[in-house]
Motif scaffolding. Structure first.
Motif, PDB file in Angstrom:
ATOM      1  N   SER A  16       0.843  -1.204   0.000  1.00 33.59           N
ATOM      2  CA  SER A  16       0.000   0.000   0.000  1.00 33.59           C
ATOM      3  C   SER A  16       0.880   1.258   0.000  1.00 33.59           C
ATOM      4  O   SER A  16       0.507   2.285  -0.571  1.00 33.59           O
ATOM      5  CB  SER A  16      -1.002  -0.036   1.157  1.00 33.59           C
ATOM      6  OG  SER A  16      -0.607   0.769   2.219  1.00 33.59           O
ATOM      7  N   GLU A  65       1.897   1.627  -3.628  1.00 31.85           N
ATOM      8  CA  GLU A  65       0.766   2.136  -4.424  1.00 31.85           C
ATOM      9  C   GLU A  65       0.607   3.636  -4.229  1.00 31.85           C
ATOM     10  O   GLU A  65       0.378   4.384  -5.179  1.00 31.85           O
ATOM     11  CB  GLU A  65      -0.538   1.426  -4.009  1.00 31.85           C
ATOM     12  CG  GLU A  65      -0.720   0.084  -4.694  1.00 31.85           C
ATOM     13  CD  GLU A  65      -1.770  -0.778  -4.004  1.00 31.85           C
ATOM     14  OE1 GLU A  65      -2.687  -0.218  -3.359  1.00 31.85           O
ATOM     15  OE2 GLU A  65      -1.659  -2.018  -4.106  1.00 31.85           O
ATOM     16  N   GLU A  66       0.751   4.078  -2.984  1.00 31.00           N
ATOM     17  CA  GLU A  66       0.608   5.518  -2.721  1.00 31.00           C
ATOM     18  C   GLU A  66       1.712   6.308  -3.427  1.00 31.00           C
ATOM     19  O   GLU A  66       1.461   7.355  -4.029  1.00 31.00           O
ATOM     20  CB  GLU A  66       0.644   5.789  -1.207  1.00 31.00           C
ATOM     21  CG  GLU A  66       0.384   7.255  -0.894  1.00 31.00           C
ATOM     22  CD  GLU A  66       0.278   7.563   0.599  1.00 31.00           C
ATOM     23  OE1 GLU A  66       0.146   6.627   1.407  1.00 31.00           O
ATOM     24  OE2 GLU A  66       0.343   8.761   0.940  1.00 31.00           O
ATOM     25  N   ASN A  98       3.438   5.419  -6.126  1.00 28.41           N
ATOM     26  CA  ASN A  98       3.207   5.399  -7.580  1.00 28.41           C
ATOM     27  C   ASN A  98       2.119   6.395  -7.966  1.00 28.41           C
ATOM     28  O   ASN A  98       2.223   7.101  -8.969  1.00 28.41           O
ATOM     29  CB  ASN A  98       2.814   3.987  -8.037  1.00 28.41           C
ATOM     30  CG  ASN A  98       4.002   3.033  -7.949  1.00 28.41           C
ATOM     31  OD1 ASN A  98       5.155   3.466  -7.964  1.00 28.41           O
ATOM     32  ND2 ASN A  98       3.732   1.742  -7.838  1.00 28.41           N
ATOM     33  N   ASP A  99       1.086   6.448  -7.127  1.00 30.02           N
ATOM     34  CA  ASP A  99      -0.014   7.367  -7.398  1.00 30.02           C
ATOM     35  C   ASP A  99       0.474   8.823  -7.292  1.00 30.02           C
ATOM     36  O   ASP A  99       0.146   9.664  -8.128  1.00 30.02           O
ATOM     37  CB  ASP A  99      -1.144   7.097  -6.390  1.00 30.02           C
ATOM     38  CG  ASP A  99      -2.293   8.065  -6.563  1.00 30.02           C
ATOM     39  OD1 ASP A  99      -2.827   8.126  -7.683  1.00 30.02           O
ATOM     40  OD2 ASP A  99      -2.638   8.784  -5.593  1.00 30.02           O
ATOM     41  N   ALA A 110       2.441   9.699 -10.333  1.00 31.12           N
ATOM     42  CA  ALA A 110       1.540   9.888 -11.487  1.00 31.12           C
ATOM     43  C   ALA A 110       0.850  11.245 -11.406  1.00 31.12           C
ATOM     44  O   ALA A 110       0.527  11.850 -12.424  1.00 31.12           O
ATOM     45  CB  ALA A 110       0.507   8.764 -11.524  1.00 31.12           C
ATOM     46  N   ARG A 111       0.657  11.742 -10.188  1.00 29.41           N
ATOM     47  CA  ARG A 111      -0.007  13.044 -10.021  1.00 29.41           C
ATOM     48  C   ARG A 111       0.979  14.203 -10.022  1.00 29.41           C
ATOM     49  O   ARG A 111       0.602  15.342  -9.769  1.00 29.41           O
ATOM     50  CB  ARG A 111      -0.824  13.040  -8.728  1.00 29.41           C
ATOM     51  CG  ARG A 111      -2.104  12.207  -8.885  1.00 29.41           C
ATOM     52  CD  ARG A 111      -2.714  11.791  -7.564  1.00 29.41           C
ATOM     53  NE  ARG A 111      -2.897  12.889  -6.641  1.00 29.41           N
ATOM     54  CZ  ARG A 111      -2.985  12.758  -5.321  1.00 29.41           C
ATOM     55  NH1 ARG A 111      -2.887  11.572  -4.772  1.00 29.41           N
ATOM     56  NH2 ARG A 111      -3.156  13.805  -4.561  1.00 29.41           N
ATOM     57  N   GLN A 152      10.145   4.067  -8.016  1.00 26.68           N
ATOM     58  CA  GLN A 152      10.126   5.378  -8.691  1.00 26.68           C
ATOM     59  C   GLN A 152      11.539   5.950  -8.690  1.00 26.68           C
ATOM     60  O   GLN A 152      11.895   6.781  -7.853  1.00 26.68           O
ATOM     61  CB  GLN A 152       9.153   6.335  -7.980  1.00 26.68           C
ATOM     62  CG  GLN A 152       7.697   5.998  -8.188  1.00 26.68           C
ATOM     63  CD  GLN A 152       7.291   5.952  -9.663  1.00 26.68           C
ATOM     64  OE1 GLN A 152       7.947   6.534 -10.532  1.00 26.68           O
ATOM     65  NE2 GLN A 152       6.214   5.251  -9.952  1.00 26.68           N
TER      66      GLN A 152
END
Ligand code: SF4
Length: 310
Positions: A30, A33-34, A36-37, A40-41, A92
Motif C-alpha cells: 500500500s 501504491e501511494e 506510484n499514485d 503519477a499526479r 520510482q
C-alpha cells in the motif's frame, strides 16, 4: 507518506508512547501504491514518515512487539526499513525520497548502505541525539551511548561522505551538570551537524520524566546552555554551508524565493536551501546549480542546466 504508527521506545521526555500506542507498520504494497499514485499526479519528492522509521517491520500485519510470535514464513519474508527504502527507490527511480525520524539506536548499517546505493534517496539523515552525555542519555532512556553514536556517524561518513546530518538537542534535562553540557558541546564538535533543532527542557504532562524526575536545572542555566549550543551550531552550519562553495549541486525547484520574484528556491539532496535566478526553469525541475555564494543557511548560485536524473 506515513509508514509506521506509534512507538515501542520509552524515552522518558516523550509523550508519543502514551498517545500513539504500540508500534505498527504499514503494508509495503500500500506504501508503494501511494508512491506510484503520487508520482503519477506530479509529485517529485516524498518523505517516508514515522515516529521511528528505522524500526519499520512488516511481517503480514500485527504489532512490532509480537514479531517473536510470527510464523517462520512470516519471519523469513519480513520487510524491514532498509528493504522498504530499496523497494521505494526502485519503484520510482526519479522520485526523491526522504525519511524522518531516525532514532540512532535503530538506524542500521543496511539502511546506510541502501541510501548509498540509490541516487534518488536524499543524502540527509535527521538523527536526534538529545544529549552528548552518557549519563543523561541513560536518564532519557535512549538506548545507545555517545560512543555508539560516534560509530554510527563514522559509518555514515564512510559510506556516504556527502551525507548531511541534523539533530535535536535538549538543554537542561533533569540533573544535567556542567560536565554533561560540555559533553553535548564536544559531541557537536565531533559531528559538526549541518543543522539542528534545539530546545530547553520543559516537562511534558504524562511523560515518565514528568512523573519521576524533578525539573531541577534553573531556567537561566538552561537558557545559557541553549545559547551556547545554538551559537556552536551556527558556526558548524556555516562551515558545512561553505563546503558547497564552487561546487555543483542538484536542486529540486520548489517555489519562488521569498526575497526576489526573479529567483527560484529549492533544496539540495542534503536538504540545504538554494536560491538562484529563474532563467528558463520551472517549479518541479531538477537542476544543476553552481554555488557561488552563501549565508550560514542558504546557498546562492546559478543554474547551469537540467540534471540528468530528471
Ligand atoms: S522520542 Fe522518538 S523514539 Fe523516543 S519514545 Fe518518542 S517517538 Fe519513540
Amino acid at each position: 507518506v506515513s509508514i509506521t504508527r506509534g512507538c515501542d521506545n520509552m524515552c522518558t521526555f516523550c509523550v508519543v508512547p502514551f498517545t500513539r500506542g504500540r508500534e505498527r507498520s504499514r503494508d509495503p504494497q500500500s506504501i508503494l501504491e501511494e508512491i506510484n499514485d503520487l508520482w503519477a499526479r506530479g509529485f517529485k519528492e516524498i518523505t517516508l514518515l514515522g515516529q521511528n522509521v528505522d524500526s519499520y517491520l512488516w511481517y503480514g500485519g500485527g504489532l512490532k512487539k509480537d514479531f517473536d510470535k510470527a510464523s517462520d514464513i512470516q519471519k523469513a519474508t519480513a520487510v524491514n526499513f532498509a528493504n522498504l527504502l530499496d523497494m521505494c527507490a526502485k519503484a520510482q527511480p526519479h522520485m526523491r525520497i526522504r525519511f524522518s525520524t531516525s532514532n540512532p539506536q535503530d538506524l542500521t548499517l543496511d539502511v546506510i548502505e541502501t541510501m548509498a546505493k540509490h541516487h534518488n534517496i536524499c543524502k540527509h539523515i535527521h538523527l536526534p541525539v538529545q544529549s552528548g552525555s552518557n549519563r543523561i542519555l541513560k536518564a532519557m532512556n535512549r538506548l545507545h551511548t555517545r560512543e555508539e553514536y560516534f560509530q554510527l556517524i563514522d559509518n555514515i561518513k564512510r559510506l556516504i561522505p556527502d551525507c548531511a546530518i541534523s539533530h535535536d538537542l535538549i538543554a537542561g534535562f533533569p540533573t544535567e551538570t556542567e560536565q554533561d553540557h560540555q559533553d553535548t558541546l564536544s559531541l557537536m564538535d565531533y559531528v559538526k551537524y549541518n543543522f539542528g533543532y534545539m530546545f530547553t527542557y520543559s516537562e511534558r504532562p504524562g511523560t515518565l520524566a514528568e512523573r519521576k524526575m524533578e525539573d531541577d536545572v534553573p531556567e537561566d542555566v538552561k537558557k545559557r546552555r541553549l545559547a551556547e549550543i545554538v551559537q556552536l551550531q551556527r558556526e558548524h552550519s556555516e562551515i558545512r554551508t561553505k563546503q558547497y562553495l564552487n561546487t555543483v549541486v542538484e536542486v529540486l525547484i520548489e517555489k519562488e524565493s521569498k526575497k526576489s520574484n526573479k529567483e527560484w528556491s529549492g533544496r539540495t539532496s542534503q536538504n540545504s536551501v538554494a536560491v538562484f535566478p529563474k532563467a528558463q526553469y520551472n517549479i518541479g525541475d531538477l537542476v544543476k546549480v553552481k554555488i557561488t555564494d552563501c549565508t550560514s543557511a542558504t546557498l546562492i548560485g546559478e543554474a547551469i542546466g537540467l540534471s540528468d536524473n530528471q
